[in-house]
Design an enzyme around this catalytic site. Structure first.
Site, PDB file in Angstrom:
ATOM      1  N   ASN A 141       0.801  -1.233   0.000  1.00 39.94           N
ATOM      2  CA  ASN A 141       0.000   0.000   0.000  1.00 39.94           C
ATOM      3  C   ASN A 141       0.832   1.281   0.000  1.00 39.94           C
ATOM      4  O   ASN A 141       0.489   2.241  -0.670  1.00 39.94           O
ATOM      5  CB  ASN A 141      -1.007  -0.017   1.154  1.00 39.94           C
ATOM      6  CG  ASN A 141      -0.364  -0.097   2.502  1.00 39.94           C
ATOM      7  OD1 ASN A 141       0.679  -0.715   2.665  1.00 39.94           O
ATOM      8  ND2 ASN A 141      -0.958   0.514   3.491  1.00 39.94           N
ATOM      9  N   GLU A 237       4.284  -4.950  12.340  1.00 40.06           N
ATOM     10  CA  GLU A 237       3.464  -3.753  12.136  1.00 40.06           C
ATOM     11  C   GLU A 237       2.259  -4.214  11.321  1.00 40.06           C
ATOM     12  O   GLU A 237       2.365  -4.428  10.110  1.00 40.06           O
ATOM     13  CB  GLU A 237       4.260  -2.681  11.373  1.00 40.06           C
ATOM     14  CG  GLU A 237       5.488  -2.172  12.104  1.00 40.06           C
ATOM     15  CD  GLU A 237       5.138  -1.306  13.309  1.00 40.06           C
ATOM     16  OE1 GLU A 237       4.025  -0.771  13.378  1.00 40.06           O
ATOM     17  OE2 GLU A 237       6.003  -1.188  14.197  1.00 40.06           O
ATOM     18  N   CYS A 271      -3.024   1.540   6.642  1.00 38.30           N
ATOM     19  CA  CYS A 271      -3.235   0.829   7.907  1.00 38.30           C
ATOM     20  C   CYS A 271      -3.784   1.772   8.968  1.00 38.30           C
ATOM     21  O   CYS A 271      -4.482   1.339   9.876  1.00 38.30           O
ATOM     22  CB  CYS A 271      -1.931   0.208   8.380  1.00 38.30           C
ATOM     23  SG  CYS A 271      -0.618   1.414   8.562  1.00 38.30           S
TER      24      CYS A 271
HETATM   25  P1  NAD Z   1       0.192  -9.411   3.523  1.00 42.17           P
HETATM   26  O1  NAD Z   1       0.239  -9.847   4.935  1.00 42.17           O
HETATM   27  O2  NAD Z   1      -0.658 -10.186   2.590  1.00 42.17           O
HETATM   28  O3  NAD Z   1       1.644  -9.401   2.860  1.00 42.17           O
HETATM   29  C1  NAD Z   1       2.682  -8.601   3.375  1.00 42.17           C
HETATM   30  C2  NAD Z   1       4.025  -9.172   2.933  1.00 42.17           C
HETATM   31  O4  NAD Z   1       4.212 -10.452   3.526  1.00 42.17           O
HETATM   32  C3  NAD Z   1       4.174  -9.380   1.431  1.00 42.17           C
HETATM   33  O5  NAD Z   1       5.470  -8.996   1.057  1.00 42.17           O
HETATM   34  C4  NAD Z   1       3.978 -10.886   1.271  1.00 42.17           C
HETATM   35  O6  NAD Z   1       4.619 -11.428   0.134  1.00 42.17           O
HETATM   36  C5  NAD Z   1       4.642 -11.390   2.544  1.00 42.17           C
HETATM   37  N1  NAD Z   1       4.224 -12.723   2.978  1.00 42.17           N
HETATM   38  C6  NAD Z   1       3.031 -13.329   2.823  1.00 42.17           C
HETATM   39  N2  NAD Z   1       3.031 -14.549   3.398  1.00 42.17           N
HETATM   40  C7  NAD Z   1       4.266 -14.728   3.943  1.00 42.17           C
HETATM   41  C8  NAD Z   1       4.889 -15.772   4.685  1.00 42.17           C
HETATM   42  N3  NAD Z   1       4.249 -16.896   5.009  1.00 42.17           N
HETATM   43  N4  NAD Z   1       6.178 -15.604   5.080  1.00 42.17           N
HETATM   44  C9  NAD Z   1       6.847 -14.471   4.796  1.00 42.17           C
HETATM   45  N5  NAD Z   1       6.310 -13.447   4.084  1.00 42.17           N
HETATM   46  C10 NAD Z   1       5.037 -13.566   3.676  1.00 42.17           C
HETATM   47  O7  NAD Z   1      -0.243  -7.875   3.554  1.00 42.17           O
HETATM   48  P2  NAD Z   1      -0.559  -6.920   2.335  1.00 42.17           P
HETATM   49  O8  NAD Z   1      -1.870  -7.322   1.744  1.00 42.17           O
HETATM   50  O9  NAD Z   1       0.617  -6.814   1.434  1.00 42.17           O
HETATM   51  O10 NAD Z   1      -0.695  -5.502   3.080  1.00 42.17           O
HETATM   52  C11 NAD Z   1      -1.871  -5.064   3.667  1.00 42.17           C
HETATM   53  C12 NAD Z   1      -1.837  -5.253   5.166  1.00 42.17           C
HETATM   54  O11 NAD Z   1      -0.704  -4.575   5.712  1.00 42.17           O
HETATM   55  C13 NAD Z   1      -3.022  -4.633   5.860  1.00 42.17           C
HETATM   56  O12 NAD Z   1      -3.488  -5.507   6.838  1.00 42.17           O
HETATM   57  C14 NAD Z   1      -2.467  -3.375   6.487  1.00 42.17           C
HETATM   58  O13 NAD Z   1      -3.173  -2.900   7.600  1.00 42.17           O
HETATM   59  C15 NAD Z   1      -1.098  -3.808   6.842  1.00 42.17           C
HETATM   60  N6  NAD Z   1      -0.237  -2.649   7.021  1.00 42.17           N
HETATM   61  C16 NAD Z   1       0.207  -2.323   8.277  1.00 42.17           C
HETATM   62  C17 NAD Z   1       0.984  -1.182   8.466  1.00 42.17           C
HETATM   63  C18 NAD Z   1       1.505  -0.775   9.824  1.00 42.17           C
HETATM   64  O14 NAD Z   1       2.412   0.038   9.877  1.00 42.17           O
HETATM   65  N7  NAD Z   1       0.991  -1.297  10.905  1.00 42.17           N
HETATM   66  C19 NAD Z   1       1.307  -0.391   7.367  1.00 42.17           C
HETATM   67  C20 NAD Z   1       0.818  -0.753   6.120  1.00 42.17           C
HETATM   68  C21 NAD Z   1       0.062  -1.897   5.948  1.00 42.17           C
END
Ligand code: NAD
Length: 508
Positions: A141, A237, A271
């Site tokens: 995002n 996060e 987020c």
């Molecule tokens: P996601 O959890 O689907 O993926 C995030 C990352 O994790 C990607 O790079 C993905 O390839 C990787 N990943 C997936 N499965 C994995 C595994 N088993 N092992 C290691 N890596 C793995 O999230 P998304 O859809 O990319 O992002 C959206 C989410 O991120 C939302 O829930 C949002 O709230 C959160 N977010 C949080 C913050 C914060 O600062 N708290 C900031 C931005 C987004």
């Protein structure tokens, strides 16, 4: 996916539908990347803090000198509107680089601490050592900000970094690689490994010294479970369902505009976006009317003059539509026309919502603004805290003391009084979630210490034998008794002076 052999991933531009193919490394290549990072750590950790800060300056120079290029790459990757890329991806990144470049050496420098009276010939301090190889796993995002900020923090603290960007936004991963190359970072101090969850998982198996993860709660839990096998420290996060509480005495026009920005900027894919809005009865009708008419004036599109861009990850469109349908089926009213054009989802305002609906309990990550009425302060707090998440929040009132009182009762990691979202970009404050929104914090001084191993050191300037060393005697017992009474009891002033004099003599 079998990643013993190199594979390819395809990323889709959400506006044009154009496909870009990226090569995913094989298992051997992934292990070699971690080995290379470990080797380069040996020399990177030896640089003094000023030299590392110098590299941060070079990265900042490249970014500030190439703003349009960077914005162009991010928009190509995500389709997001230009202002959003510049304001929320580039600006907070440059801001934190500048902060750590200037203050990093002080934050990570030796920290003197006090030493107890009975060890007064001794000095105490804390040193902050790097951890080793840090694995940063980032979402789509804010693909630049959310990969560069942890990367910069880890590098400043003396670690080498492997970034695994989201498979949805590989172009921005490539962009980070190019920025670091142009900034002249030594070889393998920063490496990018493209791929999806399987690649992320394999990188964890390769044994980095820390995993810094930004993404969903579900993936965060998987990563924490996997990393626990090797006791690799993990920082998470995660998602949010951030409440906005608007009291009767709030500046109504400002709160309306704040709600629009909080719920709809980056098409709601933040987020820390406003995901639930609670408005006090006295201004509820006027607030809803005003928010609805302003929502319909927002421009959906691309480029420099559009407010709301596309949904970056196509899967997310289904989640948003399902939440609207679920809410309407359970009695919510949609005040705007439900409209979708390809990957563009038009912003929606919902009322008559309650906590049986997904739109009030599950993260949306899209341009929905559900609004619920409340009567009392305690009701607002109860509603806001009724969530498994605790990331950000905002409270709106012209009485800051009242707002601060409410903030104290919120189970969240972050809060903004009379504004939204931008608090997450303040480099001076730690940022991290409560409850299932995460573990740990970055940004601020905490953001460098999160990538350091603290080492506590004491230096004795004593000569000869210490009084507590063997042999133990009845005399030593008496001295210790007097010491404890003098330091922690309440002897009269005369007795205290007398005791100190004798203790100085007896303890040397
Ligand atoms: P996601 O959890 O689907 O993926 C995030 C990352 O994790 C990607 O790079 C993905 O390839 C990787 N990943 C997936 N499965 C994995 C595994 N088993 N092992 C290691 N890596 C793995 O999230 P998304 O859809 O990319 O992002 C959206 C989410 O991120 C939302 O829930 C949002 O709230 C959160 N977010 C949080 C913050 C914060 O600062 N708290 C900031 C931005 C987004």
């Amino acid at each position: 996916m079998d990643i013993d052999k190199p594979q390819a991933i395809k990323s889709v531009n959400p506006v044009t539908g154009a496909l870009t193919e990226y090569r995913v490394p094989s298992s051997d290549e992934i292990n070699a990347t971690v080995r290379d990072a470990r080797e380069s750590f040996d020399s990177w950790k030896e640089l003094d803090l000023e030299d590392r800060s110098g590299y941060l300056g070079q990265i900042r120079d490249v970014m500030v000198g190439e703003l349009d290029w960077i914005v162009g790459e991010i928009t190509e990757d995500t389709g997001k509107v230009d202002v959003e890329a510049l304001m929320s991806d580039v600006l907070p990144t440059v801001e934190i680089i500048n902060y750590y470049e200037k203050e990093g050496p002080d934050i990570l420098g030796r920290e003197k601490r006090k030493t107890p009276f009975y060890l007064r010939q001794t000095e105490s301090y804390v040193e902050y050592d790097p951890l080793g190889v840090v694995l940063v796993i980032s979402p789509w995002n804010y693909p630049l900000q959310l990969s560069m900020i942890p990367t910069i923090s880890a590098l400043m603290a003396g670690n080498t970094v492997i970034l695994k960007p989201s498979e949805v936004t590989p172009l921005t991963g490539k962009l980070s690689e190019e920025i670091m190359k142009r900034a002249g970072l030594p070889e393998n101090v920063f490496q990018v490994v493209q791929g999806g969850g399987e690649v992320g998982s394999q990188l964890i198996d390769a044994g980095p010294d820390k995993v810094f993860f930004t993404g969903s709660v579900e993936t965060g839990k998987k990563i924490a479970r996997q990393a626990s096998d090797q006791l690799i420290p993990v920082e998470l996060e995660l998602g949010g369902k951030d409440p906005m509480i608007v009291f009767d005495d709030a500046d109504l026009d400002r709160a309306v505009e704040g709600a629009l920005y909080g719920a709809f900027s980056n098409a709601g894919q933040i987020c820390v976006s406003v995901e639930r809005c609670y408005v006090q009865s006295g201004i509820y009708e006027e607030f809803v009317e005003s928010v609805t008419s302003r929502t319909m004036e927002l421009t959906v599109g691309t480029g420099r003059d559009a407010d709301i861009g596309p949904i970056i990850s196509p899967h997310q469109l289904e989640v948003i539509e399902e939440q609207v349908t679920d809410a309407v089926d359970k009695g919510a009213r949609l005040l705007t026309e439900m409209k979708r054009n390809g990957n563009f989802f038009y912003p929606q305002v919902l009322v008559d919502v309650d906590h049986s609906m997904k739109v009030m309990t599950e993260e949306t990550f899209g341009p929905l603004l559900p609004i619920k009425r409340f009567d009392s302060e305690s009701e607002a707090i109860e509603l806001a805290n009724d969530s498994r998440y605790g990331l950000n929040s905002s409270v709106w009132s012209s009485d800051v003391r009242r707002a601060e009182r409410a903030v104290r009762k919120l189970d969240v990691g972050n809060s903004f009084i009379n504004d939204v979202v931008k608090n997450s970009g303040n480099p001076y404050l730690p940022f991290g979630g409560a409850k299932q929104s995460g573990i740990g914090a970055y940004h601020g001084p905490e953001g460098l210490k999160a990538f350091s191993r603290r080492k506590s050191v004491m230096v004795s300037r004593g000569r000869g034998k210490e009084p507590n060393w063997f042999p133990y005697t009845g005399g030593l017992y008496d001295v210790l008794k007097r010491l404890i009474r003098t330091l922690f009891g309440e002897p009269g002033p005369m007795e205290k002076v007398k005791n100190y004099v004798s203790l100085f003599r007896e303890l040397g």
